[in-house]
Design a protein around this motif. Structure first.
Motif, PDB file in Angstrom:
ATOM      1  N   SER A 240       0.968  -1.304  -0.140  1.00  0.00           N
ATOM      2  CA  SER A 240       0.099   0.068  -0.071  1.00  0.00           C
ATOM      3  C   SER A 240       0.731   1.393   0.049  1.00  0.00           C
ATOM      4  CB  SER A 240      -0.917  -0.030   1.155  1.00  0.00           C
ATOM      5  OG  SER A 240      -1.903  -1.003   1.201  1.00  0.00           O
ATOM      6  N   GLN A 241       2.061   1.179   0.846  1.00  0.00           N
ATOM      7  CA  GLN A 241       2.938   2.494   0.738  1.00  0.00           C
ATOM      8  C   GLN A 241       3.492   2.659  -0.476  1.00  0.00           C
ATOM      9  OE1 GLN A 241       2.681   0.382   3.490  1.00  0.00           O
ATOM     10  NE2 GLN A 241       1.267   1.759   4.517  1.00  0.00           N
ATOM     11  N   ARG A 249      -4.687   3.206  -4.664  1.00  0.00           N
ATOM     12  CA  ARG A 249      -5.054   2.909  -3.536  1.00  0.00           C
ATOM     13  C   ARG A 249      -5.345   1.370  -3.565  1.00  0.00           C
ATOM     14  NH1 ARG A 249     -10.291   3.736  -1.170  1.00  0.00           N
ATOM     15  NH2 ARG A 249     -10.064   4.144   1.200  1.00  0.00           N
ATOM     16  N   LEU A 250      -4.757   0.502  -2.980  1.00  0.00           N
ATOM     17  CA  LEU A 250      -5.063  -0.948  -3.223  1.00  0.00           C
ATOM     18  C   LEU A 250      -6.178  -1.711  -2.406  1.00  0.00           C
ATOM     19  CD1 LEU A 250      -1.269  -2.161  -3.321  1.00  0.00           C
ATOM     20  CD2 LEU A 250      -2.718  -1.573  -5.153  1.00  0.00           C
ATOM     21  N   ILE A 252      -6.008  -3.756  -0.393  1.00  0.00           N
ATOM     22  CA  ILE A 252      -5.128  -4.536   0.758  1.00  0.00           C
ATOM     23  C   ILE A 252      -5.140  -3.937   1.799  1.00  0.00           C
ATOM     24  CG2 ILE A 252      -2.647  -5.080   0.991  1.00  0.00           C
ATOM     25  CD1 ILE A 252      -2.349  -5.551  -1.796  1.00  0.00           C
ATOM     26  N   ALA A 300      -5.162  -5.010  11.885  1.00  0.00           N
ATOM     27  CA  ALA A 300      -4.509  -4.391  10.789  1.00  0.00           C
ATOM     28  C   ALA A 300      -3.021  -3.993  11.728  1.00  0.00           C
ATOM     29  CB  ALA A 300      -4.968  -3.050  10.237  1.00  0.00           C
ATOM     30  N   SER A 301      -1.893  -4.492  11.059  1.00  0.00           N
ATOM     31  CA  SER A 301      -0.573  -4.186  11.758  1.00  0.00           C
ATOM     32  C   SER A 301       0.344  -4.121  10.802  1.00  0.00           C
ATOM     33  CB  SER A 301      -0.489  -5.176  12.833  1.00  0.00           C
ATOM     34  OG  SER A 301       1.000  -5.057  13.423  1.00  0.00           O
ATOM     35  N   TYR A 302       1.469  -3.227  11.128  1.00  0.00           N
ATOM     36  CA  TYR A 302       2.787  -3.335  10.290  1.00  0.00           C
ATOM     37  C   TYR A 302       3.754  -3.388  11.362  1.00  0.00           C
ATOM     38  CZ  TYR A 302       0.809  -1.286   6.143  1.00  0.00           C
ATOM     39  OH  TYR A 302      -0.148  -1.066   5.137  1.00  0.00           O
ATOM     40  N   ALA A 303       3.599  -4.064  12.506  1.00  0.00           N
ATOM     41  CA  ALA A 303       4.514  -4.117  13.820  1.00  0.00           C
ATOM     42  C   ALA A 303       5.399  -5.457  13.567  1.00  0.00           C
ATOM     43  CB  ALA A 303       3.810  -4.110  15.128  1.00  0.00           C
TER      44      ALA A 303
ATOM     45  N   ARG C  44      -8.257   0.404   0.322  1.00  0.00           N
ATOM     46  CA  ARG C  44      -8.007   0.742   1.478  1.00  0.00           C
ATOM     47  C   ARG C  44      -6.730   1.746   1.662  1.00  0.00           C
ATOM     48  NH1 ARG C  44     -12.362  -0.350   2.262  1.00  0.00           N
ATOM     49  NH2 ARG C  44     -13.243  -2.058   3.491  1.00  0.00           N
ATOM     50  N   ASP C  45      -6.836   2.680   2.912  1.00  0.00           N
ATOM     51  CA  ASP C  45      -5.428   3.731   2.760  1.00  0.00           C
ATOM     52  C   ASP C  45      -4.462   2.627   3.484  1.00  0.00           C
ATOM     53  OD1 ASP C  45      -6.809   5.921   1.897  1.00  0.00           O
ATOM     54  OD2 ASP C  45      -7.484   6.725   3.717  1.00  0.00           O
ATOM     55  N   ASN C  46      -5.124   1.732   4.113  1.00  0.00           N
ATOM     56  CA  ASN C  46      -4.048   0.921   4.802  1.00  0.00           C
ATOM     57  C   ASN C  46      -2.844   1.628   5.516  1.00  0.00           C
ATOM     58  OD1 ASN C  46      -3.390  -1.621   5.703  1.00  0.00           O
ATOM     59  ND2 ASN C  46      -2.201  -1.959   3.651  1.00  0.00           N
ATOM     60  N   PRO C  47      -3.073   2.516   6.246  1.00  0.00           N
ATOM     61  CA  PRO C  47      -1.904   3.486   6.682  1.00  0.00           C
ATOM     62  C   PRO C  47      -0.836   2.406   7.748  1.00  0.00           C
ATOM     63  CG  PRO C  47      -3.509   4.005   7.850  1.00  0.00           C
ATOM     64  CD  PRO C  47      -4.051   2.855   7.009  1.00  0.00           C
ATOM     65  N   ALA C  48       0.370   2.992   7.465  1.00  0.00           N
ATOM     66  CA  ALA C  48       1.494   2.365   8.582  1.00  0.00           C
ATOM     67  C   ALA C  48       1.745   3.572   9.481  1.00  0.00           C
ATOM     68  CB  ALA C  48       2.921   2.125   7.778  1.00  0.00           C
ATOM     69  N   THR C  71      -0.760   1.233  13.827  1.00  0.00           N
ATOM     70  CA  THR C  71      -0.724   0.162  13.200  1.00  0.00           C
ATOM     71  C   THR C  71       0.964  -0.215  13.341  1.00  0.00           C
ATOM     72  OG1 THR C  71      -0.257   0.831  10.942  1.00  0.00           O
ATOM     73  CG2 THR C  71      -2.509   0.155  11.823  1.00  0.00           C
ATOM     74  N   VAL C  72       1.848   0.701  13.716  1.00  0.00           N
ATOM     75  CA  VAL C  72       3.120   0.299  13.610  1.00  0.00           C
ATOM     76  C   VAL C  72       3.538  -0.133  15.145  1.00  0.00           C
ATOM     77  CG1 VAL C  72       5.522   1.050  13.632  1.00  0.00           C
ATOM     78  CG2 VAL C  72       3.879   1.722  11.692  1.00  0.00           C
TER      79      VAL C  72
END
Lengths: 416, 972, 92
Positions: A240-241, A249-250, A252, A300-303, C44-48, C71-72
């Protein structure tokens, strides 16, 4: 330098002084014919097949960290072709065929081991669903065997057949399923791509994608701007980034999936085994650790780390299914970031920007797809057309309703 | 050997244990490691790759080498640290990863082949011929790899899980943690003090230091006594905090019974989930080894561990000991050994300006460059300013400096900071929210510094938590500065071990860099350094220092791999406690459960519920016989079935009808009071979510029925739709699934049965509902049918369920009817073409099941927009059909469909079978299936192929309704 | 992980069901263009970093909650009921 048993012996005799770097560490050139953003399994295999199958000679892979620093080195290493929906079947079937020739092709032992995969089922309804799947696999030309309870017992005598909450009715055996050494897959592709002239550029983070009049022109990176005729985004976990850099905008949502490994043990689990009443899958690595996992943490997480509720759930599933593993100790837990799509299937497609391609959305299952993903992505980038086995992985399939939902859980991203 | 007069073991309580079949004496308070050392057992294990003899390196849970199997009544526990396992009477341990014996291990041959087994060698070979990998190479590798072994039998041990909550969690009960606990305890805070070791005290148990002018152990005893009396302080020895998670949650493993003789119901371990408002990390520091040639021999260990063995356990690893140090921390230990009457041959100190040490010879600016002793150290070789010197010694203590035990601060992705002054990584403040590291864990190594830091941390936390900090005096203790001159690896020939468990040497790290694996993560993964049971606790920092050297970078630029949970390995059984057997998931029982079991019905899982499969009669030998009989009974007489598992949702309010219109595809608001309507619900993505009936009980009162499988899903969905989109509508609802027991009464004699049970004719039209008094109990009667016969469902409050079930059953039996189970229910609904979640499996649309006309054009509903996408409709989709075999052949669900002439392959696949059953009514197998463009293909002959079950049958495609297509029986 | 339910107080993550981005609250009108529905359901924007998403206190008060969190880092900034008492017209 070609690897072989003989080479290992001759180098050993001379103090291992002669081993050369597995790949070069080039500086980025000002321009490439194709840039692949992402030096994970999929990005590296894309570069390799672009060079090998399509004759590209001027390719760069840009990796913000070290090669293979994403999910290729964080998964539970399962390789299988047991999908049942047309669109998935042919793709994973193709991937498994590539796996079967991978060592010879790459001259690298990725330890692909076809130890057999057994999906257990625990009700008549699950049996029928697995029968549909197994028949799909055979129709596709792959292998599947439906085991009854006694058949499962012959393969997996250590399961709890007597007391468990959800009795074992049987299992679907996929003899060609198995595992591989995950890091080696990244390294093998990297080395093979490098040998074909691909520039593997580590510690080079893409910070922007240059687009002019709807045509991609190159990328901005922490090591300067690089022009390119074709750019591929192959960065599952950060899709996404990176896509946002091109204004996209995906479909995902990113989630954390934990995995676990125990201390080394003498061989005790010879197959890949999955439980049907709680997401749990396990195999034993060649090093002896039990490698297992379950569901994503469901937020949702990027951790790239998770929490205890899912940890415990996975352990509980293990204990109800195969209580003989109780005394194995978990040595390490970790998390990977999953690109979760609204149907659980991936995306390999063009974008609305000419020359910009995307490979993402691998949900739980990217590892086994590494060879075919690269193969099909390379085909797409070289020819402009989807490869026949990946033609259903369209970016716009959600808009059109051509859904590939193996789980049947619907458009909620985290349910696949 | 045992040293008289030393240690905290209880010499009045002798014990006996066995190792590899030999019985040895020990004392209460011994660990297996100290007891083996007391008995001069030097080789305890074998290393992973080269199978080199391994002794005892440490005195704690960080031990990489002394891993053994502990034998239990039914199972052994592999990879148990001898340094942690306490000896109890009868303890039986076995060495592992060796064959045929620990002393003569055949795979020791690997050590001779080590030039060919360099880092990553396996990636370069074993590729030819291809078939050999699975058949020959891999099995050999797998057998050689691994450490301990599981028995392969179920783990029948008892394990527990528990939750705890506190204001302050203190991790580690050394000087830092103890004084913090004292301060917090006196202030009234709710404190948990968790300590990995069996005894609290940390280094105070091992060092002969003083606090306030008296032996430190006196201070320790008084603090522990005070803490033990505080009701607000929980002392948790033998409890390792294993992981730091979000919002102050920690995992912790308590060794409840592992130090005792096994007995039934004694939990082995308890896995704690601790929620703490604040945490003080007081886990101390781990001493690190120095890499030099052959530094892995039994007898070479950490200097601090030698102090522990001598002062805590009263044993010495040797008779003539030496130390190899780059800092002062081994000096006190050397003095202890001298004071205990042991010979200290030398201190080898790499610092040219190292201080003298009384009568002990100090080799300044010297390093150890080699060792001898196949099964235990016998001799070392030094390189001094004046040349090489050989020294006889049987125990060498390595003192390479200290690494703060900051592991927990990495668990939430915190990256530690490099301190050049300490030559170590220290925790980054704030790495775990709410956690503060103090004392040695934070790089403060003197006892006085630890006490001061512990007190300060406690006071800070208490203020934060709003407690008034009670006074605690800061005692006086040793406060020596820590001066270190880094020494990671002694250059020279030979193999110098970094990772003792996984056999990773400095050469491997150098080779990794040479081959381009120069990122620290690549090095780790290529060499396997840090991936052994100790997770690099003793090797990570040195390995990356060697890598930094090999790549010409500094340590901070090289970075570090990260520590992840758990801090110490945790058994799967502990974290999965309670899940054995039935414990994995809740069990839900219908009110008729016992009555069904009384009749011999096999109960099968239906989600979390148990439902009767069939009700066998005497003489019936197969389920099919019972099923066929039950189907015929319902078609010809009357059958009773408990349908209470269906979800029931009670909706009330003026806008309830409007709300139903919004969640169902069809219209409900027009339904008259006293009537029931079938409805289909979509997900917002346009696929079918569920189906069922909803009854209008009153003007503003409705009762919705869901399928068993989707009951929770539908409730959640309704809550969402209501709260997100129409919270201002006047509608409220609640699940009443468990409040009502509900029984289907179906068949031509259903009305007669109801008349007798109710005392009056039910008087209901098809799809009618009314309140009824059933033998004095207020309930409801519905006229609905899932069998295709005239059918009713009778609902009473759940507490009357069993009585009504038995009553209805008795009445049915007098009429020639009886009970029917899930198998018959399934056949009945297939005959009638009714769908279940076998058909609405999450990928089907209303179009697919022929219900697109039920999607009202006049109103919006959830899922309507998405259901109109082009891919969701049309002939390309598979549509619900019936199948009937041309011959009398069994059909199987999961089979695929093909046209008669086509090759059987994916490309020609026409669809698949979802449900099958043998219909005694039609004397034929029947199936429901999805077939491409199926509604247009009724009458066509189609080939059904199930490779897995060897079925290949021609079928006629039919309408899915096989029985009573006009519904005359339903409406009778 | 713990969420501070506005009705029940701080509760363990185990009590909650996660749904997805708070964008699910912005349901397009029935006649909105297909693109709007595609965006609503899938993209989705799906932000980090900071995000808002929807959780359901399934094992508690059954309130749907809008959670503001990172989310981080997994830091939770705010937890609000989706249905405010005002909008719900008398909901407790």
């Amino acid at each position: 330098m070609r690897y072989s048993g003989l080479k290992v012996i001759t180098e050993g005799l001379f103090g291992n002084k002669g081993w050369k770097p597995a790949w070069r560490t080039p500086d980025p050139k000002p321009e490439y014919d194709a840039i692949i953003i992402g030096g994970g399994g999929h990005g590296l295999s894309t570069a390799y097949y672009l060079a090998k199958n399509h004759g590209f000679t001027n390719i760069a892979v840009l990796e913000k960290g070290y090669l293979g620093s994403g999910n290729i080195g964080r998964n539970t290493t399962i390789v299988r072709a047991n999908y049942f929906l047309p669109g998935n079947s042919e793709f994973y079937s193709h991937s498994l065929k590539l796996w079967e020739g991978l060592e010879a092709d790459l001259n690298y032992n990725v330890m692909h081991s076809q130890r057999g995969l057994i999906n257990l089922f625990h009700s008549d309804g699950q049996r029928d669903a697995f029968a549909r799947r197994g028949n799909s696999m055979i129709n596709q030309g792959d292998d599947a065997i439906l085991l009854d309870r006694e058949g499962v017992r012959e393969h997996l005598p250590y399961l709890d057949f007597e007391q468990t909450r959800f009795p074992i009715y049987g299992g679907l055996l996929h003899p060609r399923g198995g595992t591989a050494r995950h890091d080696a897959v990244a390294w093998g592709y990297a080395r093979a791509a490098d040998r074909r002239g691909v520039d593997l550029i580590q510690n080079c983070e893409v910070t922007g994608i240059d687009v002019e009049n709807g045509v991609v022109r190159g990328v901005q990176t922490t090591r300067g701007s690089i022009r390119a005729k074709k750019v591929a985004i192959v960065v599952a976990g950060r899709s996404s980034q990176v896509a946002a850099m091109a204004g996209m905008r995906l479909p995902i949502e990113s989630h954390v999936l934990q995995a676990f490994v125990t201390e080394g043990l003498k061989p005790v689990i010879n197959h890949v085994v999955s439980f049907g009443m709680g997401h749990f899958y396990i195999s034993q690595s060649d090093k002896g650790g039990l490698v297992f996992g379950g569901d994503i943490d469901f937020y949702a997480s990027y951790a790239s780390r998770g929490n205890l509720p899912m940890v415990e759930h996975v352990m509980e599933a293990g204990m109800t299914l195969m209580p003989m593993i109780g005394r194995a100790r978990v040595l390490r837990s970790w998390g990977g970031i999953m690109d979760m799509t609204p149907d659980g299937s991936p995306i390999i497609d063009r974008t609305d920007i000419s020359g910009l391609f995307i490979d993402c959305g691998w949900n739980y299952g990217g590892f086994k797809a590494v060879p075919a993903s690269g193969w099909c992505m390379a085909h797409l980038m070289a020819t402009g057309e989807s490869h026949p086995v990946a033609e259903k992985f369209k970016l716009n399939r959600f808009a059109t309703g051509h859904i590939l939902d193996e789980e049947g859980t619907g458009s909620q991203h985290n349910l696949h | 050997m045992r040293i008289d007069g030393k240690g905290r073991i209880d010499r009045t309580r002798p014990l006996t244990f066995a190792f590899d079949g030999v019985s040895y004496p020990a004392y209460k308070g011994d660990t297996l490691a100290s007891a083996l050392m007391a008995n001069d057992v030097r080789v305890v294990g074998r290393s992973f790759k080269y199978h080199r003899p391994r002794g005892i390196l440490t005195a704690g849970s960080e031990e990489p080498g002394a891993l053994v199997e502990i034998m239990g009544p039914a199972n052994q526990t592999p990879n148990t640290r001898a340094t942690v396992q306490e000896v109890f009477e009868g303890l039986t341990a076995r060495s592992q990863n060796r064959w045929p014996s620990l002393r003569w291990d055949l795979l020791g041959i690997n050590d001779l082949a080590s030039p060919f087994l360099s880092a990553g060698f396996y990636y370069k070979t074993f590729m030819w011929p291809r078939a050999f990998w699975e058949k020959i190479y891999e099995p050999l590798i797998r057998r050689a790899a691994g450490l301990g072994s599981l028995s392969g039998r179920h783990d029948e041990g008892t394990y527990e899980k528990a939750y705890a909550f506190c204001d302050l969690l203190i991790v580690g009960a050394g000087p830092t943690g103890l004084i913090a606990a004292l301060a917090a305890g006196r202030s009234g805070a709710d404190v948990i003090l968790a300590e990995d070791a069996a005894e609290m005290g940390g280094r105070l148990l091992s060092d002969e230091g003083q606090i306030d002018g008296a032996p430190a152990q006196e201070w320790l005893a008084s603090v522990l006594a005070e803490l033990a009396l505080m009701p607000n302080v929980r002392l948790m020895p033998r409890t390792a905090v294993t992981g730091a998670y979000d919002d102050g949650t920690y995992g912790a493993l308590e060794r409840v019974g592992l130090h005792r003789r096994p007995r039934p119901n004694l939990p082995r371990e308890c896995f704690w989930r601790i929620t703490a408002r604040r945490t003080i990390l007081a886990t101390g520091a781990l001493e690190r080894p120095i890499a030099f040639a052959d530094n892995d021999r039994p007898g070479i260990m950490m200097a601090s561990a030698m102090a522990s063995y001598l002062n805590r356990y009263g044993v010495s690893p040797g008779r003539k000991v030496t130390f190899f140090a780059n800092n002062d921390s081994a000096r006190a230990t050397a003095r202890s050994f001298v004071a205990a009457g042991l010979s200290v041959a030398a201190i080898i100190d790499s610092r040219p300006d190292a201080p003298d040490e009384g009568d002990i010879p100090v080799h300044k600016g010297a390093v150890v460059i080699g060792t001898k002793g196949r099964h235990g150290l016998q001799e070392i070789t030094l390189r001094t300013g004046s040349g090489e010197v050989r020294l006889e010694t049987d125990a060498l203590g390595m003192a390479g400096g200290w690494n703060p035990s900051l592991h927990l601060t990495c668990h939430m992705n915190g990256r530690p900071r490099w301190s050049a002054e300490l030559a170590a990584f220290v925790p980054s403040p704030g790495a775990v929210p709410g956690l503060v590291a103090a004392g040695a864990a934070n790089g403060t190594f003197s006892t006085h510094g630890c006490l001061a830091a512990g007190l300060a941390a406690a006071q800070e936390v208490l203020t934060d938590l709003g407690h008034k900090a009670a006074p605690v005096d800061l005692p006086q203790a040793e406060n020596a500065p820590y001066t270190i001159s880094p020494l990671w690896a002694v250059p020279g020939k030979g193999r110098a071990w970094l990772d003792f468990a996984n056999d990773v040497t400095t050469k491997d790290v150098a080779l990794s860099a040479q081959e381009g694996f120069s990122s620290v993560e690549h090095m780790k993964r290529y060499t396997t350094q840090g991936m052994a049971p100790d997770q690099g606790k003793s090797s990570n920092v040195a390995a990356l220092a060697v890598l930094a050297d090999a790549t010409g970078r500094g340590i901070p630029e090289t970075g570090t791999t990260t520590f992840r949970p758990p801090f110490v390995p945790v058994s799967i059984a502990a974290m999965g406690a309670g899940a054995r057997a039935e414990g994995f998931a809740p069990q839900r029982f219908m009110t008729s459960d016992q009555a069904s079991r009384d009749r011999g019905a096999p109960m099968i899982e239906a989600g979390l519920w148990y439902r009767p499969s069939y009700f066998p009669k005497p003489g019936e030998t197969t389920w099919r016989e019972a099923c066929d009989r039950e189907v015929a009974m319902v078609r010809n007489s009357v059958g009773i079935s408990d349908v209470s598992t269906l979800g029931k949702i009670d909706l009330q309010g003026r806008d309830a009808g409007r709300f139903l219109d919004f969640v169902y595809t069809n219209t409900f608001s027009t339904l008259p009071v006293g009537r029931v309507r079938y409805g289909v619900m979509l997900r917002e993505d346009g696929h079918v979510l569920d189906d069922g009936t909803t009854a209008r009980l009153g003007e503003n009162h409705w009762l919705m029925t869901t399928t068993t499988a989707a009951a929770g899903l539908v409730m959640r969905h309704l809550d969402f739709v209501h709260q997100a989109f129409c919270a201002d509508w006047d509608v409220r609802f609640i699940s009443v699934t468990e409040h009502w027991a509900q029984f289907a009464v179906a068949g031509p004699k259903a009305r007669d049965l109801l008349t007798s049970a109710l005392g009056a004719a039910p008087g209901l039209p098809f799809m009618g509902v009314r309140a009824a008094t059933i033998q004095g109990v207020a309930g409801r009667v519905f006229r609905i049918s899932f069998s295709g016969e005239e059918g009713y469902e009778v609902a009473v409050p759940a507490r009357y369920g069993e009585a009504l079930f038995r009553d209805l059953t008795a009445r049915a039996e007098t009429m020639g009817g009886g009970l029917y189970g899930m198998e018959a229910l399934n056949v009945l609904r297939i005959e009638k073409g009714f769908i279940t979640h076998a058909e609405i499996h999450g990928r089907t649309t209303a179009f697919d099941i022929g219900m697109e006309k039920m999607v009202s054009a006049k109103k919006d509903c959830i899922g309507k927009a998405a259901a109109s996408r082009p891919g969701m409709i049309g002939a390309a989709r598979a549509q619900l059909v019936g199948l009937k075999p041309l011959t009398d052949s069994p059909l199987t669900a999961g089979a695929h469909l093909f046209t008669q002439s086509a090759d059987v392959k994916r490309e020609t696949d026409q669809g698949y079978v979802t449900s099958v059953g043998y219909s005694p009514t039609l004397a034929s197998w029947l199936a429901l299936a999805f077939l491409h463009d199926g509604r247009a293909r009724h009458g066509e002959t189609i080939r059904l192929v199930d490779h897995l079950r060897k079925v290949d049958v021609l079928c006629t495609v039919t309408d899915p309704v096989f029985h009573d297509p006009m519904g005359e029986k339903l409406r009778a | 992980m713990r969420l501070n339910c506005p009705h029940c107080g701080p509760r363990d993550r185990r009590e909650f069901y996660y749904y997805g981005a708070a964008a699910y609250l912005d349901r397009p009108s029935p006649d909105a263009p297909a693109q709007a529905w595609d965006d609503y359901l899938h993209n989705r924007d799906n932000p980090a970093g900071m995000t808002q998403d929807l959780w359901y206190h399934e094992q508690g008060c059954t309130a749907w909650l809008k959670v503001t969190r990172n989310t981080v880092t997994h830091e939770i900034i705010a937890v609000d009921a989706v249905a405010t008492p005002k909008a719900s017209g008398g909901m407790a």
